[in-house]
Structure formats: C-alpha cells, structure tokens
Enzyme design. Structure first.
Site, PDB file in Angstrom:
ATOM      1  N   LYS A  92      -7.422   1.261  -2.834  1.00 31.86           N
ATOM      2  CA  LYS A  92      -6.915   0.976  -1.652  1.00 31.86           C
ATOM      3  C   LYS A  92      -7.074   1.864  -0.385  1.00 31.86           C
ATOM      4  CE  LYS A  92      -5.349  -1.648   1.922  1.00 31.86           C
ATOM      5  NZ  LYS A  92      -4.181  -2.212   1.934  1.00 31.86           N
ATOM      6  N   THR A 138       0.893  -1.342   0.240  1.00 32.17           N
ATOM      7  CA  THR A 138      -0.198  -0.054  -0.017  1.00 32.17           C
ATOM      8  C   THR A 138       0.864   1.245  -0.112  1.00 32.17           C
ATOM      9  OG1 THR A 138      -1.875  -1.199   1.159  1.00 32.17           O
ATOM     10  CG2 THR A 138      -1.630   1.358   1.443  1.00 32.17           C
ATOM     11  N   LYS A 167       0.538   4.797   8.320  1.00 27.50           N
ATOM     12  CA  LYS A 167       1.332   5.261   7.064  1.00 27.50           C
ATOM     13  C   LYS A 167       0.144   5.448   5.982  1.00 27.50           C
ATOM     14  CE  LYS A 167       2.300   1.931   4.491  1.00 27.50           C
ATOM     15  NZ  LYS A 167       1.701   1.054   3.410  1.00 27.50           N
TER      16      LYS A 167
END
Length: 294
Positions: A177, A102, A245
């Site tokens: 995502k 990701t 993150k």
C-alpha cells in the site's frame, strides 16, 4: 478451505466513508454482519440495511468469526487490537482478523505475531480504489499473511474487490500500500497541474479530459478525481488528513530503508499546506485548490 457465508458472522469495526460501503456490499450478498463504530449515528444506514449493532469492540469480537477493521490511524489500529477491551483479548478461538486500514507495516507484523500466538488467523489487507471502488466492489486489496488464511477469506474479499493479491507475510500488504500511495502522490500533482493548466489556457477541461484520459497520461486519478476537480466537488472519497497519514508512514519507511523519495516529500508538503488552510477533511482532489490561488 473457504469460509461459507451461511456459516459465519462477520464483524466490521469502522463505518466511515469506506467502511460503510464495504459493509453494504457484504449485506447485499447475504453475509450476517455486526458493526461497531465510535459514533453509532454513522452506522445508522447500515443498521437499517440489516447490520446488527454492537456497543463495544469486546462485544463484537466475542460474537463473530471474521473481524474486519477499517479505522483511521495506526494509533486507532493499536487501540482496537491491543487495548484492554480489544480484539486480541476477546476474539473467538480461531477467528480470522483482517485489518484493512492503511497502517504501519511494523504494526501489522506486531499484530500478526501476537495474534498467531493466541491462535488467531491474522492478515493486513489495505485497499485502494476510494469510495467509488468500495461502492462498486472494485477495490484493489493488498494482503499480508498466511496463504491458507488468505484462501479461507478470499470469498469475503471477492465481494469487496476485484484485484486481490497475497503479497507475502504479515506487513507485506502494508508495504504494498505504501508503494501505491507513493505512486498516487506524484500523480495527483500532475493531475492537478494539468487541470489548472487547461483552465488557464482557456480550454474546456471536460473536453481536454476526453483526449488525455485515453492516452499515455491516463490514470485512475485522472479518470475519477479530475472530473471532481472540474466540478469543484471537494467532498471526500478519501480524506486529505488520511492521505497525509499514509505519506508520513511511507516517508518514515523510505527513510528507514535509506531511499530518497523527493516526489513523495513534495506531495506531502503541498497537502500539509492545504490542511493548514482548512482542507483537512476534504477529498484528495482538493489538491487543485493549491493552484487556484497561485
């Protein structure tokens, strides 16, 4: 055209919680897999299962037909692809490059353009489903890239996941995502508050779950992570540090698009406070600890 497992070698970079399970599935199906990780010890179980170790990214890239990366942060993706010993300098002509980390949509576009200029077939393909989904081959895989390239690697992706969709050109997988992580962020607050409420009310939280997981409140997080909360199992299927993150990337992209996302912002604030308290390397279900101390 689809790539046949008996005719190709897969290279896998990043054998952490998710990567390890994904490699084991590829080996079980019969793929020839070479692996590289910064720490060889984390790949030891894979070597015992039949994977071949490569000492450098360069050595792996030069000897594989399909290269899958599953590393930690965008800076790690940048390094593994663009550094002097990186994939884009040493991959075989015509290689398929699939980044399943990701990461930043802009970085995915950058890798796609640079890779295409060198004759590589590049895709960004982040996943959702955690360690359970990786172990059982039930990941959702969100792909950005060319349709022909997607079709070629689909047999490999089918080993790793069940819900595999080409979302659009380079970067589309990463944007999808972000949609996934935004939905999870607020949902995890709801799940944690629900379990905390059940405990404070003197209810049996396991019995509560039997009622609410099958109703309108049902979600993957409620079914899979709430039981870990109840059992006080905070070991990572997905690290808090990596979720922070992801939320940071999503916030940056939302800000760039002029989109207000207060739920996402609140979730990041709470998770960041937990990271500051020492939960950075615990699973995202440790969000419940925020309520335990209130």
């Amino acid at each position: 055209m689809q790539l046949l497992k008996d005719e190709i070698t897969v290279g896998f970079i990043g054998t952490g919680v998710m990567g390890r399970e994904m490699v084991l599935r590829l080996l079980k199906i019969g793929y020839s897999v070479k692996v590289y990780n910064r720490t060889k010890s984390s790949a030891q179980s894979l070597l015992e299962a039949g994977a071949e170790w490569k000492d450098t990214v360069e050595a792996l890239a030069a000897n594989t037909d399909v290269i899958i990366t599953m590393v930690g942060y965008p800076r790690d993706v940048e390094e593994v692809y663009f550094s002097r010993g990186g994939i884009l300098h040493f991959a075989k002509a015509g290689a398929y490059l699939i980044d399943m980390t990701t990461s930043s949509p802009d970085l995915a576009v950058k890798i796609g353009k640079e890779g295409a200029s060198k004759g590589f077939r590049v895709m960004d393909a982040p996943v959702s489903g955690g360690d359970i989904g990786a172990r059982e081959g039930r990941l959702s895989i969100m792909v950005g890239g060319e349709e022909a390239d997607f079709a070629a690697v689909k047999p490999i992706l089918d080993v790793l996941g069940q819900n595999i969709i080409l979302q659009g050109p380079h970067g589309a997988g990463q944007h999808t995502k972000m949609c996934n992580q935004i939905a999870i962020a607020s949902n995890m607050i709801g799940v944690s508050e629900s379990i905390s409420y059940a405990k404070r009310a003197g209810l049996d939280p396991d019995r509560v779950l039997k009622s609410i997981t099958m109703g309108a409140a049902g979600s993957w997080s409620l079914s899979n992570l709430a039981p870990r909360m109840i059992e006080d199992d905070m070991e990572p299927g997905f690290y808090i540090k990596h979720f922070i993150k992801d939320m940071t990337i999503a916030l940056e992209e939302a800000n760039r698009m002029g989109l207000s996302v207060p739920g996402l912002r609140l979730s990041k604030e709470i998770y960041t406070s937990l990271a500051d308290e020492g939960y950075n390397d615990k699973g995202t279900q440790a969000l419940v600890k925020f309520y335990d101390v209130k």
